[in-house]
Design a protein around this motif. Sequence first.
Motif, PDB file in Angstrom:
ATOM      1  N   THR A 250       0.417   9.860  -5.015  1.00  0.00           N
ATOM      2  CA  THR A 250       0.710  11.231  -4.600  1.00  0.00           C
ATOM      3  C   THR A 250       1.805  11.865  -5.456  1.00  0.00           C
ATOM      4  OG1 THR A 250       2.232  10.373  -2.893  1.00  0.00           O
ATOM      5  CG2 THR A 250      -0.024  10.887  -2.221  1.00  0.00           C
ATOM      6  N   TRP A 251       2.695  11.065  -5.992  1.00  0.00           N
ATOM      7  CA  TRP A 251       3.767  11.618  -6.820  1.00  0.00           C
ATOM      8  C   TRP A 251       3.290  11.985  -8.214  1.00  0.00           C
ATOM      9  CZ3 TRP A 251       8.594   8.022  -5.732  1.00  0.00           C
ATOM     10  CH2 TRP A 251       8.971   8.173  -4.384  1.00  0.00           C
ATOM     11  N   SER A 252       2.390  11.182  -8.783  1.00  0.00           N
ATOM     12  CA  SER A 252       1.799  11.489 -10.096  1.00  0.00           C
ATOM     13  C   SER A 252       0.281  11.439  -9.946  1.00  0.00           C
ATOM     14  CB  SER A 252       2.262  10.490 -11.161  1.00  0.00           C
ATOM     15  OG  SER A 252       3.441  10.903 -11.804  1.00  0.00           O
ATOM     16  N   PRO A 253      -0.315  12.511  -9.411  1.00  0.00           N
ATOM     17  CA  PRO A 253      -1.756  12.507  -9.149  1.00  0.00           C
ATOM     18  C   PRO A 253      -2.569  12.240 -10.420  1.00  0.00           C
ATOM     19  CG  PRO A 253      -0.699  14.398  -8.107  1.00  0.00           C
ATOM     20  CD  PRO A 253       0.322  13.770  -9.007  1.00  0.00           C
ATOM     21  N   GLY A 254      -3.525  11.337 -10.295  1.00  0.00           N
ATOM     22  CA  GLY A 254      -4.401  11.044 -11.423  1.00  0.00           C
ATOM     23  C   GLY A 254      -3.872  10.012 -12.391  1.00  0.00           C
ATOM     24  N   LEU A 255      -2.625   9.573 -12.223  1.00  0.00           N
ATOM     25  CA  LEU A 255      -2.053   8.579 -13.135  1.00  0.00           C
ATOM     26  C   LEU A 255      -2.552   7.181 -12.774  1.00  0.00           C
ATOM     27  CD1 LEU A 255      -0.001   7.680 -15.343  1.00  0.00           C
ATOM     28  CD2 LEU A 255       1.701   7.514 -13.508  1.00  0.00           C
ATOM     29  N   ASP A 256      -3.042   6.471 -13.760  1.00  0.00           N
ATOM     30  CA  ASP A 256      -3.381   5.053 -13.591  1.00  0.00           C
ATOM     31  C   ASP A 256      -2.203   4.241 -14.107  1.00  0.00           C
ATOM     32  OD1 ASP A 256      -4.332   2.485 -13.539  1.00  0.00           O
ATOM     33  OD2 ASP A 256      -6.023   2.834 -14.911  1.00  0.00           O
TER      34      ASP A 256
ATOM     35  N   ARG B  30       0.820  -1.215   0.000  1.00  0.00           N
ATOM     36  CA  ARG B  30       0.000   0.000   0.000  1.00  0.00           C
ATOM     37  C   ARG B  30       0.855   1.266   0.000  1.00  0.00           C
ATOM     38  NH1 ARG B  30      -4.122  -0.466   4.817  1.00  0.00           N
ATOM     39  NH2 ARG B  30      -2.350  -1.592   5.726  1.00  0.00           N
ATOM     40  N   LEU B  31       2.022   1.206   0.642  1.00  0.00           N
ATOM     41  CA  LEU B  31       2.894   2.380   0.623  1.00  0.00           C
ATOM     42  C   LEU B  31       3.366   2.671  -0.796  1.00  0.00           C
ATOM     43  CD1 LEU B  31       4.485   4.635   1.932  1.00  0.00           C
ATOM     44  CD2 LEU B  31       6.285   2.987   2.494  1.00  0.00           C
ATOM     45  N   VAL B  32       3.684   1.635  -1.543  1.00  0.00           N
ATOM     46  CA  VAL B  32       4.092   1.816  -2.938  1.00  0.00           C
ATOM     47  C   VAL B  32       2.970   2.486  -3.729  1.00  0.00           C
ATOM     48  CG1 VAL B  32       4.648   0.590  -5.083  1.00  0.00           C
ATOM     49  CG2 VAL B  32       5.762  -0.070  -2.935  1.00  0.00           C
ATOM     50  N   ASP B  33       1.741   1.996  -3.556  1.00  0.00           N
ATOM     51  CA  ASP B  33       0.609   2.602  -4.256  1.00  0.00           C
ATOM     52  C   ASP B  33       0.405   4.051  -3.824  1.00  0.00           C
ATOM     53  OD1 ASP B  33       0.091   0.259  -5.619  1.00  0.00           O
ATOM     54  OD2 ASP B  33      -1.423  -0.438  -4.198  1.00  0.00           O
ATOM     55  N   TYR B  34       0.600   4.324  -2.543  1.00  0.00           N
ATOM     56  CA  TYR B  34       0.436   5.681  -2.036  1.00  0.00           C
ATOM     57  C   TYR B  34       1.464   6.622  -2.676  1.00  0.00           C
ATOM     58  CZ  TYR B  34       0.470   9.677   1.109  1.00  0.00           C
ATOM     59  OH  TYR B  34       0.441  10.951   1.614  1.00  0.00           O
TER      60      TYR B  34
ATOM     61  N   HIS C 105       5.599  12.980 -11.123  1.00  0.00           N
ATOM     62  CA  HIS C 105       6.918  12.387 -10.942  1.00  0.00           C
ATOM     63  C   HIS C 105       7.230  11.378 -12.054  1.00  0.00           C
ATOM     64  CE1 HIS C 105      10.367  11.544  -8.329  1.00  0.00           C
ATOM     65  NE2 HIS C 105      10.176  10.258  -8.552  1.00  0.00           N
ATOM     66  N   PHE C 106       6.238  10.567 -12.399  1.00  0.00           N
ATOM     67  CA  PHE C 106       6.439   9.534 -13.425  1.00  0.00           C
ATOM     68  C   PHE C 106       6.089  10.113 -14.789  1.00  0.00           C
ATOM     69  CE2 PHE C 106       5.728   7.323  -9.423  1.00  0.00           C
ATOM     70  CZ  PHE C 106       6.802   6.456  -9.394  1.00  0.00           C
ATOM     71  N   MET C 107       6.845  11.120 -15.188  1.00  0.00           N
ATOM     72  CA  MET C 107       6.532  11.868 -16.402  1.00  0.00           C
ATOM     73  C   MET C 107       6.630  11.016 -17.652  1.00  0.00           C
ATOM     74  SD  MET C 107       9.937  14.269 -16.550  1.00  0.00           S
ATOM     75  CE  MET C 107       9.923  14.570 -14.777  1.00  0.00           C
ATOM     76  N   GLN C 108       7.416   9.938 -17.612  1.00  0.00           N
ATOM     77  CA  GLN C 108       7.517   9.053 -18.773  1.00  0.00           C
ATOM     78  C   GLN C 108       6.197   8.346 -19.048  1.00  0.00           C
ATOM     79  OE1 GLN C 108       8.828   8.597 -15.794  1.00  0.00           O
ATOM     80  NE2 GLN C 108       9.513   6.507 -15.395  1.00  0.00           N
ATOM     81  N   LEU C 109       5.315   8.291 -18.037  1.00  0.00           N
ATOM     82  CA  LEU C 109       3.976   7.739 -18.214  1.00  0.00           C
ATOM     83  C   LEU C 109       2.923   8.836 -18.326  1.00  0.00           C
ATOM     84  CD1 LEU C 109       4.066   4.790 -15.635  1.00  0.00           C
ATOM     85  CD2 LEU C 109       4.241   4.631 -18.117  1.00  0.00           C
ATOM     86  N   ASP C 110       3.116   9.927 -17.602  1.00  0.00           N
ATOM     87  CA  ASP C 110       2.156  11.036 -17.630  1.00  0.00           C
ATOM     88  C   ASP C 110       2.105  11.717 -18.985  1.00  0.00           C
ATOM     89  OD1 ASP C 110       1.116  11.170 -14.904  1.00  0.00           O
ATOM     90  OD2 ASP C 110       3.121  11.769 -14.298  1.00  0.00           O
ATOM     91  N   GLN C 111       3.279  12.028 -19.529  1.00  0.00           N
ATOM     92  CA  GLN C 111       3.371  12.801 -20.777  1.00  0.00           C
ATOM     93  C   GLN C 111       4.483  12.232 -21.664  1.00  0.00           C
ATOM     94  OE1 GLN C 111       1.326  15.107 -21.769  1.00  0.00           O
ATOM     95  NE2 GLN C 111       0.197  15.482 -19.882  1.00  0.00           N
ATOM     96  N   PRO C 112       4.359  10.994 -22.101  1.00  0.00           N
ATOM     97  CA  PRO C 112       5.473  10.390 -22.860  1.00  0.00           C
ATOM     98  C   PRO C 112       5.787  11.086 -24.169  1.00  0.00           C
ATOM     99  CG  PRO C 112       3.522   8.991 -22.942  1.00  0.00           C
ATOM    100  CD  PRO C 112       3.254  10.039 -21.910  1.00  0.00           C
ATOM    101  N   ALA C 113       4.753  11.573 -24.877  1.00  0.00           N
ATOM    102  CA  ALA C 113       5.010  12.212 -26.167  1.00  0.00           C
ATOM    103  C   ALA C 113       5.773  13.518 -25.993  1.00  0.00           C
ATOM    104  CB  ALA C 113       3.690  12.466 -26.900  1.00  0.00           C
ATOM    105  N   GLU C 114       5.385  14.317 -24.998  1.00  0.00           N
ATOM    106  CA  GLU C 114       6.066  15.593 -24.776  1.00  0.00           C
ATOM    107  C   GLU C 114       7.475  15.373 -24.256  1.00  0.00           C
ATOM    108  OE1 GLU C 114       6.620  19.802 -24.497  1.00  0.00           O
ATOM    109  OE2 GLU C 114       5.499  18.406 -25.756  1.00  0.00           O
ATOM    110  N   VAL C 115       7.634  14.423 -23.344  1.00  0.00           N
ATOM    111  CA  VAL C 115       8.978  14.120 -22.846  1.00  0.00           C
ATOM    112  C   VAL C 115       9.860  13.644 -23.993  1.00  0.00           C
ATOM    113  CG1 VAL C 115      10.320  12.580 -21.354  1.00  0.00           C
ATOM    114  CG2 VAL C 115       8.221  13.639 -20.487  1.00  0.00           C
TER     115      VAL C 115
END
Length: 289
Positions: free
Chosen positions: A173-179, A165-169, A269-279
């Motif tokens: 919190t680091w990439s809000p809204g990311l699935d 659960r800590l990993v999920d938390y 935080h996980f921008m490679q998943l949040d915005q891969p095309a822009e990164v």
Amino acid sequence: MDFEEIVIRTDRLDFPALVAGDGPVVVCWHGFPDHPATFGPLAEHLVAAGRRVVAPFLRGHHPATAEQMPYGDGLTLAADGAAVAEALSPDAPVDMIGHDIGAGIVGRLAAVWPERLRRGVTMAVPPPRTLPAMLSDPAQQQRLFYMWLFQLPDIAEAVLETDRRLVDYLWSTWSPGLDPGEHRERVHAVYGDPRLLRNALRIYRGNFDRALHDPELGPLAARSEVPADIPLLVLAGEDDGCIPPEYFADAEAGLAPGSSVRIIPGAGHFMQLDQPAEVARIVLDWINT
């Protein structure tokens, strides 16, 4: 992205890695709590641009290297990065991306083994010179609560081994809204292995415990923490809940001339998943110059 798993044989360790594509190599180093496959969406763009993406598992983060982590300091990981670069391209430097812990690998490699790095990118962590000011801020100390928890022997292990659960938390919190989708199961599998979990904790404890520093690399330690002589691209997520973008405001003071600091809108935080095309667009502009 369909990755193939290979083994990169170096004079330090044989590193399992995920690879895709053909062309000039881009090495991608992951962080915590993470898995190399999360570079997949970014890798799709890099491969489409004619690059071969190589995403190694950090030392001690794959069953094949579970028993091969006597030290956990950042310089050990940077030396691993240099060895992997040499094994992949003995006669020329390579392009390299580092996320989170991987950012430290790229930054220290650039300072100590610049001949192994052609163009470097760090993601989600500012340069070492800016860290003391960041760590003196009580609000940031609170965000980094997990780092202090990880210093407690047995307690940290018990918290993380009981469930994830800590990993999920941290992810939420680091990439809000990311699935994280399928990556959640991969990440849980890594830290569900007690051996790999303990190795991850050794990295965090290595920030403070010098018994976890490789004495053979000790003479290089001072050099590894100063700005590199070669420019780096530093990326931060606008919505990063671990290290917010304001802590990158003075990042250029810890970088070589010609470096660039960019804030990625709509990314955590996980921008490679949040915005891969822009990164990918920004990274390709950097490594293609």
